[in-house]
Design an enzyme around this catalytic site. Structure first.
Site, PDB file in Angstrom:
ATOM      1  N   GLU A  61       0.844  -1.242   0.116  1.00 61.45           N
ATOM      2  CA  GLU A  61      -0.010  -0.014   0.069  1.00 61.45           C
ATOM      3  C   GLU A  61       0.982   1.256  -0.161  1.00 61.45           C
ATOM      4  OE1 GLU A  61      -0.089  -2.654   2.116  1.00 61.45           O
ATOM      5  OE2 GLU A  61      -2.198  -2.879   2.816  1.00 61.45           O
ATOM      6  N   CYS A  92      -1.980  -3.049   7.237  1.00 61.55           N
ATOM      7  CA  CYS A  92      -1.352  -2.726   8.681  1.00 61.55           C
ATOM      8  C   CYS A  92      -1.606  -1.333   9.121  1.00 61.55           C
ATOM      9  CB  CYS A  92      -0.119  -2.974   8.583  1.00 61.55           C
ATOM     10  SG  CYS A  92       1.160  -1.804   8.128  1.00 61.55           S
TER      11      CYS A  92
HETATM   12  N1  THU Z   1       1.936  -6.503   3.957  1.00 61.68           N
HETATM   13  C1  THU Z   1       1.545  -5.425   3.266  1.00 61.68           C
HETATM   14  O1  THU Z   1       2.307  -5.594   2.001  1.00 61.68           O
HETATM   15  N2  THU Z   1       0.735  -5.139   3.217  1.00 61.68           N
HETATM   16  C2  THU Z   1      -0.437  -5.420   4.296  1.00 61.68           C
HETATM   17  O2  THU Z   1      -1.609  -4.995   4.231  1.00 61.68           O
HETATM   18  C3  THU Z   1       0.098  -6.345   5.178  1.00 61.68           C
HETATM   19  C4  THU Z   1       1.447  -6.925   5.261  1.00 61.68           C
HETATM   20  C5  THU Z   1       3.541  -7.348   3.685  1.00 61.68           C
HETATM   21  C6  THU Z   1       4.706  -6.793   4.959  1.00 61.68           C
HETATM   22  C7  THU Z   1       5.761  -7.938   4.617  1.00 61.68           C
HETATM   23  O3  THU Z   1       6.332  -8.032   3.439  1.00 61.68           O
HETATM   24  C8  THU Z   1       4.395  -9.053   4.445  1.00 61.68           C
HETATM   25  O4  THU Z   1       3.368  -8.647   4.066  1.00 61.68           O
HETATM   26  C9  THU Z   1       4.308 -10.120   5.861  1.00 61.68           C
HETATM   27  O5  THU Z   1       4.016  -9.249   6.745  1.00 61.68           O
END
Ligand code: THU
Length: 137
Positions: A61, A92
């Site tokens: 995001e 997150c």
């Molecule tokens: N992650 C995202 O890219 N977006 C989200 O909404 C949740 C988590 C990624 C961060 C990390 O590379 C992986 O997912 C595991 O946490």
């Protein structure tokens, strides 16, 4: 632009899925793609980019938002997030804060690969968000 039942542009979902393929995830193996529809009509995409120093990882995001802002887009009509998971995955906390800077009313659609999707506005993902106005001294 075609729409699904919930008013999500199909093109935006497709763009998020394509971006997800470019995820750099040697540590988690968890691929995430995001696509944002800017007010100009342009679509900006992002994927998660991990790092050997895990905390330096950037979510899909924020990658998409940084690309959009740095290209001059400031207003956003829709965000789509597609993870490599059967269920819809929520942004997150840091990403919620990041998105709130650029619009509390923007709808965020989380698309699961098993078919379910959830749409929530940023203000509902992050109630009582810390806002730029809060910085007034
Ligand atoms: N992650 C995202 O890219 N977006 C989200 O909404 C949740 C988590 C990624 C961060 C990390 O590379 C992986 O997912 C595991 O946490």
């Amino acid at each position: 632009m075609g729409n699904t039942d919930e008013g999500v542009p199909d093109e935006l979902v497709q763009a998020a899925r394509e971006a997800r393929e470019r995820a750099y995830v040697p540590y988690s193996g968890f691929r995430v793609g995001a696509a944002i529809l800017g007010r100009s009509g342009r679509i900006f995409t992002g994927c998660n980019v991990e790092n050997a120093s895990y905390g330096a990882t950037i979510c899909a995001e924020r990658t998409a938002f940084v690309k959009a802002i740095s290209e001059g887009e400031r207003q956003f009509d829709h965000v789509v997030v597609c993870a490599s998971a059967p269920q819809p995955v929520s942004p997150c906390g840091i990403c919620r804060q990041f998105m709130s800077e650029f619009g509390l009313d923007t709808p965020v659609t989380m698309v699961g690969e098993a078919g379910a999707s959830i749409t929530m506005r940023v203000r509902d993902l992050l109630p009582n968000a810390f806002q730029p106005e809060d910085l007034s001294l």
